[in-house]
Design a protein around this motif. Structure first.
Motif, PDB file in Angstrom:
ATOM      1  N   ALA A 169       0.797  -1.086  -0.359  1.00  0.00           N
ATOM      2  CA  ALA A 169       0.073  -0.047   0.127  1.00  0.00           C
ATOM      3  C   ALA A 169       0.756   1.174   0.125  1.00  0.00           C
ATOM      4  N   TYR A 173       0.805   4.052  -2.863  1.00  0.00           N
ATOM      5  CA  TYR A 173       0.287   5.770  -2.489  1.00  0.00           C
ATOM      6  C   TYR A 173       1.124   6.664  -3.215  1.00  0.00           C
ATOM      7  N   ALA A 197       3.676  -3.948  12.780  1.00  0.00           N
ATOM      8  CA  ALA A 197       2.004  -3.530  12.771  1.00  0.00           C
ATOM      9  C   ALA A 197       1.971  -4.681  13.281  1.00  0.00           C
ATOM     10  N   ALA A 202      -1.780  -5.527  14.851  1.00  0.00           N
ATOM     11  CA  ALA A 202      -2.334  -4.739  14.298  1.00  0.00           C
ATOM     12  C   ALA A 202      -3.354  -5.493  13.247  1.00  0.00           C
TER      13      ALA A 202
ATOM     14  N   VAL B 138      -1.307  16.500   3.852  1.00  0.00           N
ATOM     15  CA  VAL B 138      -0.435  16.167   4.384  1.00  0.00           C
ATOM     16  C   VAL B 138      -0.175  16.636   5.750  1.00  0.00           C
ATOM     17  N   ARG B 165       0.949   9.175   5.594  1.00  0.00           N
ATOM     18  CA  ARG B 165       0.938   9.040   4.257  1.00  0.00           C
ATOM     19  C   ARG B 165       0.327   6.884   4.855  1.00  0.00           C
ATOM     20  N   SER B 168      -3.028   6.486   5.319  1.00  0.00           N
ATOM     21  CA  SER B 168      -3.925   6.857   4.172  1.00  0.00           C
ATOM     22  C   SER B 168      -3.898   5.969   3.357  1.00  0.00           C
ATOM     23  N   ALA B 169      -2.542   4.944   2.942  1.00  0.00           N
ATOM     24  CA  ALA B 169      -2.073   4.344   2.249  1.00  0.00           C
ATOM     25  C   ALA B 169      -3.265   3.161   2.239  1.00  0.00           C
ATOM     26  N   PRO B 170      -3.756   2.083   2.705  1.00  0.00           N
ATOM     27  CA  PRO B 170      -3.688   1.009   2.673  1.00  0.00           C
ATOM     28  C   PRO B 170      -5.198   1.747   2.100  1.00  0.00           C
ATOM     29  N   TYR B 172      -6.505   3.936   0.286  1.00  0.00           N
ATOM     30  CA  TYR B 172      -6.434   4.116  -1.474  1.00  0.00           C
ATOM     31  C   TYR B 172      -6.459   2.953  -1.514  1.00  0.00           C
ATOM     32  N   TYR B 173      -5.127   2.235  -1.224  1.00  0.00           N
ATOM     33  CA  TYR B 173      -5.040   0.558  -1.656  1.00  0.00           C
ATOM     34  C   TYR B 173      -5.811  -0.601  -2.660  1.00  0.00           C
ATOM     35  N   ARG B 189      -8.027  -0.217  12.074  1.00  0.00           N
ATOM     36  CA  ARG B 189      -6.944  -0.777  11.178  1.00  0.00           C
ATOM     37  C   ARG B 189      -5.843  -0.240  11.041  1.00  0.00           C
ATOM     38  N   SER B 192      -4.718   2.045  13.701  1.00  0.00           N
ATOM     39  CA  SER B 192      -3.515   1.261  14.771  1.00  0.00           C
ATOM     40  C   SER B 192      -2.198   0.390  14.465  1.00  0.00           C
ATOM     41  N   ALA B 193      -2.116   0.512  13.250  1.00  0.00           N
ATOM     42  CA  ALA B 193      -0.621  -0.379  12.333  1.00  0.00           C
ATOM     43  C   ALA B 193      -0.444   0.660  11.955  1.00  0.00           C
ATOM     44  N   ALA B 196       1.234   1.311  15.883  1.00  0.00           N
ATOM     45  CA  ALA B 196       1.966   0.965  16.024  1.00  0.00           C
ATOM     46  C   ALA B 196       3.355   1.048  15.265  1.00  0.00           C
ATOM     47  N   ALA B 197       3.129   1.003  14.041  1.00  0.00           N
ATOM     48  CA  ALA B 197       4.685   1.164  13.168  1.00  0.00           C
ATOM     49  C   ALA B 197       5.213   1.539  13.726  1.00  0.00           C
ATOM     50  N   ALA B 200       6.969   1.302  17.037  1.00  0.00           N
ATOM     51  CA  ALA B 200       7.794   0.392  16.707  1.00  0.00           C
ATOM     52  C   ALA B 200       9.076   0.955  16.311  1.00  0.00           C
ATOM     53  N   ALA B 202       9.191   2.570  13.505  1.00  0.00           N
ATOM     54  CA  ALA B 202       9.805   2.109  11.147  1.00  0.00           C
ATOM     55  C   ALA B 202       9.764   3.409  10.385  1.00  0.00           C
ATOM     56  N   TYR B 203       9.743   4.418  10.963  1.00  0.00           N
ATOM     57  CA  TYR B 203       9.671   5.656  10.533  1.00  0.00           C
ATOM     58  C   TYR B 203      10.585   6.269  10.700  1.00  0.00           C
TER      59      TYR B 203
END
Lengths: 207, 207
Positions: A169, A173, A197, A202, B138, B165, B168-170, B172-173, B189, B192-193, B196-197, B200, B202-203
């Motif tokens: 995704a 995006y 996640a 999640a 954004v 981003r 929103s991404a999931p 749009y996907y 979902r 929360s994903a 969570a990321a 953790a 991830a960004y």
DNA sequence: CGGTTAATAGAACTGGAGTCCCGTTATGGA
DNA sequence: TCCATAACGGGACTCCAGTTCTATTAACCG
């Protein structure tokens, strides 16, 4: 009356030799135009010219721009890339994300996906082809999440397909809604985010 | 020669009264066609008929289908929805995700976004409008991630825009590549994903 | 309130996308 | 190898999207 019906799409009864060459030439020309001009500039007369094929043929076999794009997607769906297995969820998702990233970053393939997504917005046939394509790809990769669940990497009840979709995704995006480039770092970030996640639960299905 | 140049888009010198009414009627008709027929079926003559406006006007002011869609997007970008603040990262991201989900699930707006994304694939002007729109959205929401970082909810160095981003991404996907519906559960979902990321790490931006 | 002219509307025109017809080619089966 | 016909190809035709020209309407300025 008796000669209605019974015209099951030209190209199905004698798919060999010339017919196959024509199809290949037309789909090549289509991909070429998509890559350099985009979906909106597709017109069948031009495709016929480029493919050095009678325009009657193009109109008879594909009929519309969206039909042509849908067929091109079906052609691409044939070349299924086998899933790689690395032994860890993060490794598998990274492999998947990098595959998607390479595909979208390639000018021809990227343009094709933009076009198919555009076509799906107005043509049910193209939409069907698109949904089928992604459904197949997601199912191809979902097992790696199930294996991760078996290893205890993610909670039981994790929706495997949703994790795979979550990996792709962000890449789509970024491709569609920004002018930013799409590189390996994006792929790795998408994979690690999806993995994190998933580990955090999640994507556990609701009871 | 002296009367070249100096024709800075019709509708800019006298934007009031009739001009504004025409624009509204045309954009309304455009949104209507998009919602019920999709991007590929847009044609300016038909828009003029529906809007009860001279077709010369439509061609002069917008020129092409993609130009029309780009203007429609600019119009929509005006109505900025203010960001809500809930006090927690998950709460803020959920609010954002639900806003996006409602927008995409609405037939008219959903069709519009499909169309704009399609148009951006072949027209630089539409692409610019689209990128600008998302960039603004954004940036509007990024502060909620920075606040979360200040509270210690996410690591320092977290890329705030990337988190937005990712939220929103999931959605749009799912809208673009599947036939699945888009409901509140999907929004929650996605939020929360992303949360969570982000927690953790991830960004976190690379050094 | 006029006067200027930006902007719109109508009507006539044109180019090319899409269709039709029919002759030609060559595939797949016997 | 030969035949029936599926599929292709070329040219003529149609129709309408997009353009051009001109007359009309109504914003903005003083």
């Amino acid at each position: 009356m008796e000669l209605t019906e019974a015209t099951p799409d030209p190209g199905t009864a004698r798919p060999g030799g010339r017919t196959a060459r024509v199809r290949a030439a037309v789909l090549d020309a289509t991909a070429e135009v998509l890559a350099e001009q985009g979906f909106a500039h597709l017109d069948l007369t031009d495709i016929a010219r480029r493919a050095e094929v009678g325009k009657t043929t193009v109109y008879r076999r594909w009929g519309t721009v969206t039909g042509l794009v849908a067929d091109l997607l079906l052609e691409m769906a044939q070349q299924s890339v086998p899933r790689t297995e690395t032994g860890s969820l993060l490794g598998d998702l990274t492999a998947n994300a990098r595959l998607v990233q390479r595909t979208l970053a390639d000018p021809r393939q990227g343009a094709l996906f933009r076009a198919v997504i555009a076509a799906a917005g107005s043509d049910p046939k193209a939409a069907q082809a698109l949904y089928g394509f992604y459904s197949a790809r997601v199912e191809e990769w979902a097992p790696c999440v199930e294996q991760a669940a078996a290893r205890g990497e993610v909670p039981d009840g994790t929706d495997a397909q949703e994790v795979i979709r979550a990996t792709s995704a962000p890449l789509y995006y970024r491709l569609l809604t920004t002018a930013l480039p799409l590189d390996t770092a994006d792929a790795d970030r998408a994979a690690s985010a999806a993995a994190a996640a998933a580990r955090a639960g999640a994507y556990v299905r609701e009871p």
